[in-house]
Design a protein around this motif. Structure first.
Motif, PDB file in Angstrom:
ATOM      1  N   PRO A  34     130.121  77.105  39.385  1.00 58.33           N
ATOM      2  CA  PRO A  34     130.506  78.564  39.094  1.00 58.33           C
ATOM      3  C   PRO A  34     131.823  79.008  39.204  1.00 58.33           C
ATOM      4  CG  PRO A  34     128.761  78.037  40.929  1.00 58.33           C
ATOM      5  CD  PRO A  34     129.119  76.932  40.082  1.00 58.33           C
ATOM      6  N   GLU A  35     132.607  78.260  39.901  1.00 64.76           N
ATOM      7  CA  GLU A  35     134.156  78.534  39.975  1.00 64.76           C
ATOM      8  C   GLU A  35     134.937  78.002  38.893  1.00 64.76           C
ATOM      9  OE1 GLU A  35     132.021  76.595  42.357  1.00 64.76           O
ATOM     10  OE2 GLU A  35     133.453  76.346  43.877  1.00 64.76           O
ATOM     11  N   SER A  36     134.597  77.261  37.896  1.00 56.39           N
ATOM     12  CA  SER A  36     135.282  76.588  37.197  1.00 56.39           C
ATOM     13  C   SER A  36     135.142  77.176  35.608  1.00 56.39           C
ATOM     14  CB  SER A  36     135.020  75.095  36.937  1.00 56.39           C
ATOM     15  OG  SER A  36     133.881  74.891  36.329  1.00 56.39           O
ATOM     16  N   GLY A  37     134.514  78.094  35.697  1.00 57.25           N
ATOM     17  CA  GLY A  37     134.423  79.322  34.182  1.00 57.25           C
ATOM     18  C   GLY A  37     133.832  78.178  33.151  1.00 57.25           C
ATOM     19  N   SER A  38     134.622  78.100  32.139  1.00 56.87           N
ATOM     20  CA  SER A  38     134.110  77.394  31.007  1.00 56.87           C
ATOM     21  C   SER A  38     134.570  76.078  31.054  1.00 56.87           C
ATOM     22  CB  SER A  38     134.839  77.929  29.667  1.00 56.87           C
ATOM     23  OG  SER A  38     136.251  78.096  29.776  1.00 56.87           O
ATOM     24  N   GLN A  39     135.442  75.601  31.964  1.00 57.66           N
ATOM     25  CA  GLN A  39     136.052  74.224  32.188  1.00 57.66           C
ATOM     26  C   GLN A  39     134.995  73.426  33.202  1.00 57.66           C
ATOM     27  OE1 GLN A  39     139.647  75.693  33.709  1.00 57.66           O
ATOM     28  NE2 GLN A  39     140.626  74.533  32.163  1.00 57.66           N
ATOM     29  N   GLY A  40     135.532  72.135  33.158  1.00 60.84           N
ATOM     30  CA  GLY A  40     134.349  71.517  33.949  1.00 60.84           C
ATOM     31  C   GLY A  40     135.270  71.308  35.436  1.00 60.84           C
ATOM     32  N   MET A  41     134.602  71.184  36.599  1.00 63.65           N
ATOM     33  CA  MET A  41     135.209  71.305  37.985  1.00 63.65           C
ATOM     34  C   MET A  41     135.737  69.920  38.366  1.00 63.65           C
ATOM     35  SD  MET A  41     133.593  72.476  41.620  1.00 63.65           S
ATOM     36  CE  MET A  41     132.265  71.557  41.452  1.00 63.65           C
ATOM     37  N   PHE A  42     136.858  69.826  38.952  1.00 63.37           N
ATOM     38  CA  PHE A  42     137.213  68.503  39.510  1.00 63.37           C
ATOM     39  C   PHE A  42     137.453  68.911  41.035  1.00 63.37           C
ATOM     40  CE2 PHE A  42     140.462  65.607  41.497  1.00 63.37           C
ATOM     41  CZ  PHE A  42     139.847  64.634  41.032  1.00 63.37           C
TER      42      PHE A  42
ATOM     43  N   HIS B  33     126.057  57.682  31.566  1.00 63.91           N
ATOM     44  CA  HIS B  33     127.122  58.123  30.579  1.00 63.91           C
ATOM     45  C   HIS B  33     128.205  56.847  30.749  1.00 63.91           C
ATOM     46  CE1 HIS B  33     126.299  62.087  29.434  1.00 63.91           C
ATOM     47  NE2 HIS B  33     125.691  62.246  30.505  1.00 63.91           N
ATOM     48  N   PRO B  34     127.812  55.409  30.328  1.00 62.49           N
ATOM     49  CA  PRO B  34     128.849  54.433  30.711  1.00 62.49           C
ATOM     50  C   PRO B  34     130.182  54.864  30.000  1.00 62.49           C
ATOM     51  CG  PRO B  34     126.772  53.774  29.343  1.00 62.49           C
ATOM     52  CD  PRO B  34     126.558  55.288  29.534  1.00 62.49           C
ATOM     53  N   GLU B  35     130.284  55.671  29.116  1.00 66.31           N
ATOM     54  CA  GLU B  35     131.694  55.979  28.522  1.00 66.31           C
ATOM     55  C   GLU B  35     132.520  56.449  29.581  1.00 66.31           C
ATOM     56  OE1 GLU B  35     128.871  57.493  27.921  1.00 66.31           O
ATOM     57  OE2 GLU B  35     129.277  59.789  27.917  1.00 66.31           O
ATOM     58  N   PHE B  36     131.992  57.054  30.675  1.00 65.62           N
ATOM     59  CA  PHE B  36     132.773  57.620  31.832  1.00 65.62           C
ATOM     60  C   PHE B  36     133.704  56.360  32.612  1.00 65.62           C
ATOM     61  CE2 PHE B  36     130.462  61.730  32.430  1.00 65.62           C
ATOM     62  CZ  PHE B  36     130.782  61.997  31.304  1.00 65.62           C
ATOM     63  N   LYS B  37     133.305  55.121  32.335  1.00 65.59           N
ATOM     64  CA  LYS B  37     133.961  53.931  32.720  1.00 65.59           C
ATOM     65  C   LYS B  37     135.693  54.319  32.719  1.00 65.59           C
ATOM     66  CE  LYS B  37     131.320  50.057  33.684  1.00 65.59           C
ATOM     67  NZ  LYS B  37     130.042  50.264  32.755  1.00 65.59           N
ATOM     68  N   THR B  38     136.020  54.828  31.645  1.00 60.84           N
ATOM     69  CA  THR B  38     137.525  55.013  31.518  1.00 60.84           C
ATOM     70  C   THR B  38     137.954  56.612  31.345  1.00 60.84           C
ATOM     71  OG1 THR B  38     137.864  54.687  29.164  1.00 60.84           O
ATOM     72  CG2 THR B  38     138.077  52.697  30.305  1.00 60.84           C
ATOM     73  N   TRP B  39     138.763  57.023  31.610  1.00 57.88           N
ATOM     74  CA  TRP B  39     139.065  58.602  31.403  1.00 57.88           C
ATOM     75  C   TRP B  39     138.685  58.884  30.029  1.00 57.88           C
ATOM     76  CZ3 TRP B  39     142.765  60.701  28.315  1.00 57.88           C
ATOM     77  CH2 TRP B  39     143.903  59.646  27.674  1.00 57.88           C
ATOM     78  N   LYS B  40     138.965  58.077  28.929  1.00 55.89           N
ATOM     79  CA  LYS B  40     138.808  58.567  27.490  1.00 55.89           C
ATOM     80  C   LYS B  40     137.455  59.184  27.323  1.00 55.89           C
ATOM     81  CE  LYS B  40     142.372  55.941  25.464  1.00 55.89           C
ATOM     82  NZ  LYS B  40     142.749  54.691  25.372  1.00 55.89           N
ATOM     83  N   GLY B  41     136.393  58.652  28.151  1.00 56.97           N
ATOM     84  CA  GLY B  41     135.126  59.042  28.164  1.00 56.97           C
ATOM     85  C   GLY B  41     135.005  60.595  28.544  1.00 56.97           C
ATOM     86  N   LEU B  42     135.753  60.763  29.343  1.00 61.24           N
ATOM     87  CA  LEU B  42     135.651  62.057  29.836  1.00 61.24           C
ATOM     88  C   LEU B  42     136.046  63.329  28.773  1.00 61.24           C
ATOM     89  CD1 LEU B  42     137.305  62.034  33.321  1.00 61.24           C
ATOM     90  CD2 LEU B  42     135.150  62.296  33.021  1.00 61.24           C
ATOM     91  N   LYS B  43     136.928  62.835  28.052  1.00 59.35           N
ATOM     92  CA  LYS B  43     137.398  64.104  26.861  1.00 59.35           C
ATOM     93  C   LYS B  43     136.259  64.259  26.073  1.00 59.35           C
ATOM     94  CE  LYS B  43     142.081  64.055  26.132  1.00 59.35           C
ATOM     95  NZ  LYS B  43     143.551  64.183  25.320  1.00 59.35           N
ATOM     96  N   GLY B  44     136.297  65.697  25.879  1.00 59.41           N
ATOM     97  CA  GLY B  44     135.153  66.308  25.289  1.00 59.41           C
ATOM     98  C   GLY B  44     133.818  66.653  26.032  1.00 59.41           C
TER      99      GLY B  44
END
Lengths: 657, 317
Positions: free
Chosen positions: B148-156, B129-140
């Protein structure tokens, strides 16, 4: 006979109304009410910002700054100088002990330890001590072990010197017991991380500060268990002594203390184990020794951390067995000394002293160093431990394919929903619901205390993390009691079970939790579970020990009487022993809860987040106010839970139990 | 009686031996004793032991090592119980209090290592995922990091409680659909992300450099915006909220000494002040200690004998 009667009546009592029409039914109804409010107004009613005191943390921070500024003046005031004096006194005790052992050389230290135990405790215990020394040498941890021993020895001696007399006082005076109980609760529940910084400011770093921190945690069990022992002495025995004209002091020394001997032993044992369980935290403020090895090992060499943890456990077991053997052998009730025997013992003592002298002499003659630096099996041991850790850390093993889904399932369908439930339920429903449950179970006063405690949590702006922690603490406490009470009863009934369990309990109480929980995270990589597991494993030994001691303490007359009436073993246990041991069992429940709360910080370090994490962060990122407020919230939760569960009987029984 | 007398003589002999030995004076040298504080992470062990060996071998100092935690160590320096620390990642409140106001602790310059903190993902994921180079790539794409602990969200995965961090603020300010999961102390966090790394699964976590594990695991940093509306730096930690700085600043790791030591005239003071090396140097020694489980003294000596020029510079030669 008089004792067996109520038991017989209980057997004959007719079944009361169905449970759902009694108090249990009302409690269930209240719980249902809370659940309904959760589904109706989930996340809609958070603790209102207008009801929080936001600047509290800042006030606490400035208090700490003030303290530090005044302490570090070129000429601090008399109060700080007094603390300085106390600190250097404690430093000196530990320093003196350490250098004493070093000067004896490693040969002299070993011979001294083994012979003292041989003379007063017997052959078996002495062998254990010798094996412990051999283990420290083989693990290549001689020097840190000696340092930790000196620190523990000083801490335990001081804790007992303070704790035993206070325990006797609490055992004889209800009023004193009531006054001191909340203080003891606070000393055990408030995490050391919260007061480490003020202690460092007052005592500076070093062994003195480490002893002070250890004392805060190790004195309460000494007081509580001693008091329980004194109270456990049959009142008619005391009355008989008084009737025969014994003074209060005579009654204490000739009747109460000798008869409470078993409980006193348990209190010494627990003081040792509690002191050793502080070794790692003491290391953070200059305690030196094995705690340092554990901490730095965790970051860069987990196998070494594990090895150092094992050394702490070995020290605990050797110390525990040695003190027990010495206490039993010197029990005046079982010793009948004739003149000839006395003389022989005196010669024995002298021979031992001479042997120690000879060993020290030999040590110097052969240039033995202050610590063992010869052959060690450390690198071999580390390789073995590492290969186990490598297996544990490998996600393609078959064990991982079992543990990983289990962990995911528990979190996804058990702990995480429960956490959401506690955090998202409207706060008024939580406060009134829990207070109502406390009212139903324990009465009006406990209910008011519960409401007040929850209000404190909210005002301190800790509502959300506190509810998060509460959900985990509840699970851990229920599991602890579910494990601890049956095992305690089993240990009381079967000598073999007791012997088998004992070393396991010692390990669980003294092995630093992070040392075994972190490898466990590799097997079950989810949050919350490791924290809950750490709490259950740490808290159940205390419950097991108190329940066991309580049941064994039940006077044999009552048991015999029940037996004479033809009661089966199960009946004797359920209808006589357990009801009569109620006080000890209740202390077990209370201590189980307190132990669970005492390791909330460890939970924070292994992924439980919430209050534990905030406390750890408070120390390490110098957010003193945040740490103190989170600790207060833990304490408030502890008091609230204790009041909910204490039941109606306690008011009459004296608060210690 | 005879035996008893023998015992007494032996006991007396013990006392004599103990007293004689006790009075044997400790050796002294021009440098005396220097106490350096080592932190739990491997980088700190590396620089502490290298300086220890330089002081011992070249100046004949006796070096004690204490292992007091990061914040209490400032009080230890104020009391003169610890002489120096060689790697501090930024403790503004302590600097205000002990360095500026009380003047019980003094600065000893930078140690040459540049610390970087940020959001990291495994390099294999960055390649997919080269788009992850910047934070904008994370969006969506946040749900890629579901657990398991983050529900419908992503885990940080959050960092060690003792480390400088502001990830919860960042997630909120950047409007990312991530759930901050605190996994506790660094060893626990390492357990979490390395386990996912070994399974080649996606994971997003708080991490830093220099770190010896970065030699074993290939990780890449996600570029966060320099400034962004909603990113408020914590004033208490020395930040300026008006700048809206998002990305963590890069840290110059600093050395500090106790006032008492700094004005003691010990030749060790100069070495502590001049000590400075690179990220690569520190990682090399840390890897020997933590990765290869070498004895810290041996690892330090190995590095010293291969880097005579740098050591001579510290010695002022």
């Amino acid at each position: 006979m008089a004792v067996a009667q109520p038991a017989a009546r209980a057997v004959a009592a007719p079944a009361p109304r169905p449970w759902w029409r009694g108090r249990a039914g009302l409690v269930v109804a209240v719980v249902l009410g809370i659940v309904i409010s959760y589904f109706g107004w989930r996340n809609d009613v958070p603790w209102p910002a207008s009801l929080t005191w936001n600047s509290l943390a800042a006030h606490l921070d400035s208090f700490q700054t003030w303290l530090s500024d005044h302490r570090n003046l070129p000429h601090p005031s008399i109060v700080f100088r007094a603390f300085n004096g106390l600190a250097s006194f404690l430093d000196d005790i530990v320093g003196w002990l350490t250098s004493f052992f070093f000067k004896l050389t490693w040969i002299g230290t070993t011979v001294l330890g083994v012979l003292v135990v041989l003379r007063y405790g017997g052959r078996r215990a002495a062998l254990g001590v010798a094996a412990a020394f051999a283990a420290f040498a083989a693990m290549g941890l001689w020097e840190p072990s000696v340092r930790t021993f000196a620190l523990t020895f000083a801490s335990v001696a001081l804790a007992l010197a303070i704790g035993l007399p206070l325990g006797v006082l609490a055992g004889r005076s209800d009023r004193f017991a009531r006054a001191i109980t909340p203080v003891l609760d606070a000393m055990q529940i408030i995490p050391a991380f919260a007061y480490l910084m003020p202690i460092v400011i007052l005592f500076s770093v070093g062994p003195g500060a480490a002893v002070a921190t250890t004392l805060i945690y190790a004195i309460p069990p000494a007081i509580r268990i001693t008091a329980l022992g004194i109270r456990g002495v049959q009142p008619n025995t005391v009355e008989a002594a008084t009737a025969l004209g014994a003074t209060r002091l005579q009654t204490l020394f000739k009747v109460q203390l000798p008869l409470a001997r078993r409980m006193l032993l348990l209190s010494v044992n627990q003081t040792i184990l509690f002191a050793l369980s502080m070794v790692v935290i003491a290391g953070l403020i200059g305690g030196q020794g094995l705690g340092d090895v554990v901490t730095s090992g965790l970051y860069s060499n987990p196998a070494l951390a594990l090895l150092a943890g094992v050394a702490i456990v070995i020290m605990a077991i050797a110390l525990d067995r040695a003190t027990e053997a010495m206490a039993i052998r010197t029990d005046p009730a079982h010793r009948h000394l004739t003149e000839g025997k006395k003389r022989r013992l005196r010669l024995y003592t002298l021979a031992c002293a001479a042997a120690v002298g000879l060993a020290v002499g030999l040590g110097y003659a052969f240039g033995a160093g202050s610590v063992w630096t010869g052959w060690t099996g450390q690198s071999w041991l580390l390789r073995q431990v590492q290969s186990v850790l490598d297996y544990v850390q490998n996600p393609s093993t078959f064990v991982f394919h079992i543990t990983n889904p289990i962990g995911n399932f528990i979190v996804q369908y058990g702990l995480e929903p429960l956490r959401t439930f506690f955090v998202a339920t409207p706060w008024p429903a939580m406060v009134f619901g829990l207070a109502l449950i406390a009212f139903l179970v324990s009465g009006l006063r406990p209910a008011l205390i519960v409401a007040a405690m929850l209000a404190v949590v909210g005002v301190a702006n800790e509502w959300t993390p506190a509810m998060d922690t509460l959900s985990q603490v509840l699970v851990a406490t229920v599991l602890t009691l579910a494990v601890g009470i049956p095992l305690g009863i089993w240990a009381a009934e079967s000598e073999r079970a007791r012997r088998g369990m004992r070393p396991v309990l010692d390990v669980l109480q003294t092995l630093p939790q992070l040392v075994y929980i972190i490898p466990f995270i590799y097997l079950m990589p989810v949050s919350i579970v490791p924290g809950v597991m750490a709490s259950v494993l740490y808290a159940s030994p205390v419950v097991i020990r108190l329940v066991e001691a309580g049941i064994r303490e039940v006077s044999p007359n009552s048991v015999e009487a029940a037996g004479a009436f033809g009661a089966t073993r199960a009946q004797v246990l359920l209808k006589v022993k357990i009801p009569l041991a109620r006080e000890a069992i209740m202390l077990g429940v209370n201590q189980g809860l307190i132990m669970v709360l005492a390791v909330v910080v460890i939970g924070g370090l292994v992924g439980s987040g919430a209050l534990g994490y905030d406390v750890a962060q408070g120390l390490q990122r110098s957010l003193f106010g945040q740490g103190v407020l989170a600790s207060l919230a833990i304490l408030a939760l502890g008091i609230a839970l204790d009041r909910v569960t204490q039941g109606r009987r306690r008011r009459r029984l004296g608060d210690l139990a | 009686m005879k035996v008893r007398a023998g015992g007494l003589v032996a006991a007396a002999a013990v006392v004599v031996v103990l007293v004689t030995v006790g009075s044997a004076a400790a050796r002294s040298s021009a440098c005396g004793t220097v106490t350096i504080n080592e932190q739990a992470w491997a980088g700190s062990t590396a620089n502490t032991y290298v300086v220890k060996n330089v002081l011992e071998k070249n100046l004949g100092c006796h070096v004690n090592i204490t292992k007091v935690a990061e914040v209490p160590v400032y009080q230890a320096m104020a009391d003169g119980k610890t002489d120096a620390i060689l790697e501090d990642w930024g403790h503004q409140p302590q600097w205000d209090q002990y360095v500026t106001k009380q003047k019980t602790v003094v600065r000893a310059g930078a140690n040459g290592v540049k610390g970087v903190i940020g959001w990291y993902i495994p390099t294999y994921l960055m390649k997919q995922h080269p788009e992850f180079k910047t934070w904008k790539g994370l969006k969506g794409k946040e749900t890629l990091f579901k657990s398991p602990e983050s529900g419908s969200q992503g885990m940080f995965l959050g960092g060690d409680p003792s480390y400088q961090q502001k990830d919860q603020t960042l997630i909120k300010a950047l409007g990312l659909n991530l759930k901050f999961v605190s996994v506790g102390a660094e060893p626990a966090q390492v357990a979490r992300w390395t386990q996912l790394y070994k399974q080649k699964k996606p994971v997003l976590f708080y991490w830093y450099d220099p770190q010896y594990l970065n030699a074993t695991y290939q990780v890449s940093r996600i570029q966060l915006p320099k400034r962004f509306k909603g990113c408020l730096d914590d004033e208490k930690l020395g930040g300026d909220p008006k700048k809206y700085a998002c990305e963590y600043p890069s840290y110059t790791l600093l050395k500090f000494m106790s006032k008492k030591f700094a004005s003691s005239g010990s030749p060790a003071v100069g070495v502590v002040k001049r000590f400075s090396w690179s990220n690569a140097d520190q990682n090399a020694v840390a890897k020997m200690i933590a990765g290869d489980h070498m004895n810290p003294d041996q690892a330090a000596q190995k590095w010293i004998s291969a880097n005579k020029a740098k050591v001579n510079k510290w010695l002022g030669k």
